[in-house]
Design an enzyme around this catalytic site. Structure first.
Site, PDB file in Angstrom:
ATOM      1  N   CYS A   1      47.223   3.204 -48.504  1.00 19.38           N
ATOM      2  CA  CYS A   1      46.665   1.865 -48.675  1.00 19.38           C
ATOM      3  C   CYS A   1      45.777   1.513 -47.484  1.00 19.38           C
ATOM      4  O   CYS A   1      45.904   2.096 -46.415  1.00 19.38           O
ATOM      5  CB  CYS A   1      47.775   0.848 -48.785  1.00 19.38           C
TER       6      CYS A   1
ATOM      7  N   ARG B   1      40.774   4.436 -48.976  1.00 24.38           N
ATOM      8  CA  ARG B   1      42.179   4.719 -48.707  1.00 24.38           C
ATOM      9  C   ARG B   1      43.057   4.491 -49.931  1.00 24.38           C
ATOM     10  O   ARG B   1      44.223   4.865 -49.960  1.00 24.38           O
ATOM     11  CB  ARG B   1      42.672   3.849 -47.560  1.00 24.38           C
TER      12      ARG B   1
ATOM     13  N   TRP C   1      47.087   2.081 -52.952  1.00 26.50           N
ATOM     14  CA  TRP C   1      47.351   3.330 -53.663  1.00 26.50           C
ATOM     15  C   TRP C   1      48.806   3.230 -54.084  1.00 26.50           C
ATOM     16  O   TRP C   1      49.714   3.232 -53.240  1.00 26.50           O
ATOM     17  CB  TRP C   1      47.127   4.531 -52.743  1.00 26.50           C
TER      18      TRP C   1
ATOM     19  N   ASN D   1      51.500  -0.873 -46.004  1.00 27.94           N
ATOM     20  CA  ASN D   1      51.127   0.519 -46.290  1.00 27.94           C
ATOM     21  C   ASN D   1      52.334   1.367 -45.949  1.00 27.94           C
ATOM     22  O   ASN D   1      52.881   1.240 -44.858  1.00 27.94           O
ATOM     23  CB  ASN D   1      49.930   0.922 -45.414  1.00 27.94           C
ATOM     24  N   GLY D   2      52.761   2.237 -46.877  1.00 26.87           N
ATOM     25  CA  GLY D   2      53.920   3.101 -46.614  1.00 26.87           C
ATOM     26  C   GLY D   2      54.962   2.939 -47.695  1.00 26.87           C
ATOM     27  O   GLY D   2      54.669   2.430 -48.786  1.00 26.87           O
TER      28      GLY D   2
ATOM     29  N   GLU E   1      39.393  26.487 -52.120  1.00 24.82           N
ATOM     30  CA  GLU E   1      38.752  25.211 -51.791  1.00 24.82           C
ATOM     31  C   GLU E   1      37.748  24.810 -52.887  1.00 24.82           C
ATOM     32  O   GLU E   1      37.669  23.642 -53.272  1.00 24.82           O
ATOM     33  CB  GLU E   1      38.064  25.308 -50.420  1.00 24.82           C
TER      34      GLU E   1
ATOM     35  N   LYS F   1      38.038  21.334 -54.981  1.00 21.58           N
ATOM     36  CA  LYS F   1      36.951  20.348 -55.048  1.00 21.58           C
ATOM     37  C   LYS F   1      36.657  20.016 -56.510  1.00 21.58           C
ATOM     38  O   LYS F   1      36.474  18.863 -56.865  1.00 21.58           O
ATOM     39  CB  LYS F   1      35.663  20.889 -54.396  1.00 21.58           C
TER      40      LYS F   1
ATOM     41  N   GLU G   1      39.573  17.916 -58.127  1.00 18.44           N
ATOM     42  CA  GLU G   1      39.740  16.531 -57.680  1.00 18.44           C
ATOM     43  C   GLU G   1      38.543  15.653 -58.036  1.00 18.44           C
ATOM     44  O   GLU G   1      38.704  14.469 -58.263  1.00 18.44           O
ATOM     45  CB  GLU G   1      40.070  16.448 -56.193  1.00 18.44           C
TER      46      GLU G   1
ATOM     47  N   HIS H   1      46.345  41.398 -62.220  1.00 15.28           N
ATOM     48  CA  HIS H   1      47.802  41.389 -62.374  1.00 15.28           C
ATOM     49  C   HIS H   1      48.268  40.256 -63.296  1.00 15.28           C
ATOM     50  O   HIS H   1      49.446  39.914 -63.288  1.00 15.28           O
ATOM     51  CB  HIS H   1      48.472  41.280 -60.997  1.00 15.28           C
TER      52      HIS H   1
ATOM     53  N   LYS I   1      42.393   8.783 -49.673  1.00 14.99           N
ATOM     54  CA  LYS I   1      41.878   9.616 -48.588  1.00 14.99           C
ATOM     55  C   LYS I   1      42.983  10.123 -47.669  1.00 14.99           C
ATOM     56  O   LYS I   1      42.985  11.270 -47.257  1.00 14.99           O
ATOM     57  CB  LYS I   1      40.859   8.804 -47.781  1.00 14.99           C
TER      58      LYS I   1
HETATM   59  O1  M6R Z   1      43.800  14.004 -43.583  1.00 12.56           O
HETATM   60  P1  M6R Z   1      44.297  15.369 -43.907  1.00 12.56           P
HETATM   61  O2  M6R Z   1      43.359  16.448 -43.544  1.00 12.56           O
HETATM   62  O3  M6R Z   1      45.682  15.612 -43.338  1.00 12.56           O
HETATM   63  O4  M6R Z   1      44.467  15.380 -45.480  1.00 12.56           O
HETATM   64  C1  M6R Z   1      45.009  16.474 -46.150  1.00 12.56           C
HETATM   65  C2  M6R Z   1      44.704  16.415 -47.627  1.00 12.56           C
HETATM   66  O5  M6R Z   1      45.283  15.279 -48.203  1.00 12.56           O
HETATM   67  C3  M6R Z   1      43.194  16.421 -47.904  1.00 12.56           C
HETATM   68  O6  M6R Z   1      42.588  17.536 -47.352  1.00 12.56           O
HETATM   69  C4  M6R Z   1      42.929  16.410 -49.420  1.00 12.56           C
HETATM   70  O7  M6R Z   1      43.351  17.601 -49.983  1.00 12.56           O
HETATM   71  C5  M6R Z   1      41.441  16.158 -49.710  1.00 12.56           C
HETATM   72  N1  M6R Z   1      41.318  15.120 -50.686  1.00 12.56           N
HETATM   73  C6  M6R Z   1      40.752  17.315 -50.292  1.00 12.56           C
HETATM   74  O8  M6R Z   1      39.406  17.063 -50.540  1.00 12.56           O
END
Ligand code: M6R
Length: 620
Positions: free
Chosen positions: A2, A27, A75, A101-102, A489, A493, A496, A512, A615
């Site tokens: 959040c 966030r 969030w 937040n939390g 990666e 990408k 997401e 395999h 984020k």
């Molecule tokens: O802030 P951080 O690097 O610890 O975050 C880790 C993951 O949550 C972050 O890399 C997430 O996978 C991204 N949305 C990927 O694009």
């Protein structure tokens, strides 16, 4: 997770808070809400969905002018993303407004206690319990300056879990109080005004002077008495001052359609800034900020790299480089699994935690576990003063600047570069590489910003390809060696951003089992290693391309300039500049970022704020 904003000062609080929320929306964007406090009482507005929904309501029914305000962008954890569950939450008597937040882990017991006392809850959130507890505690607290802060301390001592809380009380129209444990909170100090934010983006348009809050602390900001920080017992604490080293412009789109595109374009600078001041003229690395002595670095006999999501992929790349350069065994693990399997750690283990935000709860908990086991912890982090670097023994900051798009891009490349620096520094200190060998690699690192800039100039065909893939049902990504984490990666990408099923595989593993999913026309992206140096690796990947093609795959091949062997098997060929094998992820990742962004955009999705995500993930 959040986003939290608070303001006390002469400006109209409603506008300052809304502007802060705009900057923190990355966030979380399940709902948004604001409360302002005037001499007449509390006024609130909240709405499910993105901030724009709340702004629409406020345009029709503006909140009154006020000098105290709080705001929240959510969030969702406890309770769905509805108007009712949106913050701020009010106490039953309307005296207290709280944002959070939390996760309050013992909220069920506390809620039971409130209900037994006759309180009726208006939401399904864990947060609301704090509003009721705070209102009750306030009535029991002696009158006088600091009464709300005292009540907040008493309530905070009863809470378990992770929380940043900000609260106001109708009886104290000049005061905001906030409390934090395991969740971020920074204070901005302006001229006669104060700001609270989950991160500095909340107030960067007003001030760059900030204060870091430690674990288990309560802050009171009052128009007359100013800023007071204590621990939960009430003992005064001097907060650490720092100056934010970027300005509001850095957190704007700067003419790009999406923050993500701007951040992709900033990658050469992010790499250059991460290298800046760390490469000595003689080819030696200068990492003064790694606060571990040479002896401690020489004593390391095992390394764990622990992180999540994209940062985990940076860790996977680090393994190849660090093991190769130092001959120290490296294990890489997702942070959410690390502490639960009782890893073997001791004083001679180095745990490298990688986090863009510095607030990821899984990573923070792994870090704490490592420290409990006496391991040395080195953080690679992008956000100055965040919790993870603060709690680590040593820190190497990536200087990627603010990353606003939820999908990590420039921070990823900066993390990879920081991992190279750690590996080379260890090799240098331990004397396992000759100075000229380190210098040669350092020289190649210096070329990376230009190489990435060159990739960026050649992306139009990739965008075109992205548009043609918008209806794909599934896309596979293959790579070997350091190309394998790049494939992971690329798949992340795409998932997401474009919500298309995608998977990354070690290219040799496909036969395999997973090769069975390949059908006529299945797009398969293959990250090809350099034909120079490790040519066996290259020829194996070329064989893998042929295998998938023989089964009908539409092959999208990422290969270095001059690699002619791939040409006959590539339906689409994306060229990247030559770099040495271990450094290739820095260039091969870029087309995959552009591809995912273009596919998502073509499908009409919000590239910067993909559904269900936030984020920084501050819950486990
Ligand atoms: O802030 P951080 O690097 O610890 O975050 C880790 C993951 O949550 C972050 O890399 C997430 O996978 C991204 N949305 C990927 O694009």
């Amino acid at each position: 997770m959040c986003g939290i904003v608070g303001y006390v000062g002469p400006q109209n609080a409603r506008d300052v808070v809304l502007e802060g929320l705009r900057r923190l929306e990355y966030r979380g964007y399940d709902s948004a809400g604001v409360a302002v406090l005037t001499g007449e009482g509390m006024a609130t507005a909240k709405r499910a969905g993105k901030l724009a929904n709340l702004e629409k309501v406020l345009a029709e029914q503006p909140l009154p002018e006020a000098t105290i305000g709080i705001g929240h962008t959510r969030w969702a954890t406890h309770g769905g993303p509805t108007d009712r569950n949106a913050h701020p939450h009010l106490s039953a008597d309307g005296s207290v407004a709280v944002i959070h937040n939390g996760i309050i882990e013992n909220f069920a017991a506390l809620r039971g206690e409130c209900e037994a006392a006759g309180v009726e809850f208006a939401s399904e959130t864990d947060t609301e319990v704090v509003a009721h507890l705070l209102a009750a505690e306030y009535t029991r607290t002696p009158e006088g300056p600091g009464r709300l802060a005292e009540a907040m301390r008493a309530v905070s001592r009863r809470l378990e879990g992770a929380f940043t809380l900000v609260a106001s009380h109708v009886a104290e129209p000049d005061t905001l109080v906030a409390s934090r444990r395991n969740s971020p909170l920074v204070v901005g100090v302006g001229d006669g005004e104060y700001f609270l934010g989950s991160d500095v983006a909340a107030f960067i348009a007003h001030t760059r002077e900030a204060r870091e809050l430690g674990q288990d602390q309560v802050v009171e900001i009052d128009r007359q008495r100013g800023l007071t920080v204590t621990d939960f017992a009430g003992t005064p604490v001097e907060p650490k001052a720092f100056t934010v080293d970027w300005d509001a412009e850095a957190a704007e789109k700067g003419g790009h359609d999406w923050f993500m595109l701007k951040e992709i374009a900033e990658q050469p600078q992010a790499i250059a800034d991460t290298l800046l001041g760390r490469l000595g003229d003689d080819g030696e690395l200068v990492l003064d900020e790694v606060r571990l002595s040479d002896q401690e670095l020489r004593d390391i006999d095992k390394i764990f790299v622990v992180s999540c999501g994209t940062s985990f992929h940076a860790g996977l790349i680090a393994k190849y480089a660090i093991e190769h350069w130092t001959r120290i065994p490296v294990e890489v693990e997702v942070a959410s699994e690390f502490r639960y399997r009782d890893p073997v750690l001791d004083r001679s283990t180095l745990v490298v935690v990688i986090s863009q935000s510095g607030e990821t709860m899984d990573t923070l908990m792994a870090l704490r576990h490592a420290k409990d086991q006496k391991a040395r912890v080195l953080a690679i982090c992008n956000v100055n003063g965040s919790t993870i670097p603060r709690e680590s023994d040593a820190v190497l900051y990536t200087h990627a600047g603010p990353e606003i798009a939820v999908a990590s891009t420039k921070s990823f490349l900066a993390q990879i570069v920081a991992c190279y620096l750690v590996g080379l520094f260890l090799a240098q200190v331990r004397g396992v590489k000759y100075v000229d060998e380190v210098a040669a690699i350092v020289d190649e690192l210096r070329q990376l910003p230009d190489a990435v800039a060159r990739v960026l100039t050649q992306m139009e065909p990739v965008r075109e390809l992205g548009r043609s893939l918008a209806d794909a049902g599934t896309i596979l990504f293959l790579g070997r060696h350091v190309g394998f984490p790049v494939a992971l990666e690329g798949a992340l990408k795409l998932k997401e951003l474009a919500y298309i099923h995608a998977e990354g595989f070690a290219a040799g593993e496909l036969k395999h089992g997973p090769i069975a999913v390949i059908d006529e026309g299945t797009p398969v992206v293959v990250v090809v290693p350099s034909p120079r140096g490790r040519s066996v690796l290259h020829s194996k990947v070329v064989s893998n391309i042929q295998e998938v093609r023989a089964r009908g795959a539409r092959t999208i091949v990422i290969a270095e300039e001059g690699d002619e062997a791939v040409v006959p098997y590539a339906d689409h060929l994306i060229r990247v500049p030559r770099t040495s094998t271990l450094l290739t992820p820095v260039v091969t990742t870029v087309p995959l970022q552009i591809l995912a962004c273009e596919i998502a955009d073509t499908r009409g999705f919000d590239v910067d704020q993909p559904r269900n995500l936030a984020k920084s993930v501050t819950v486990e």
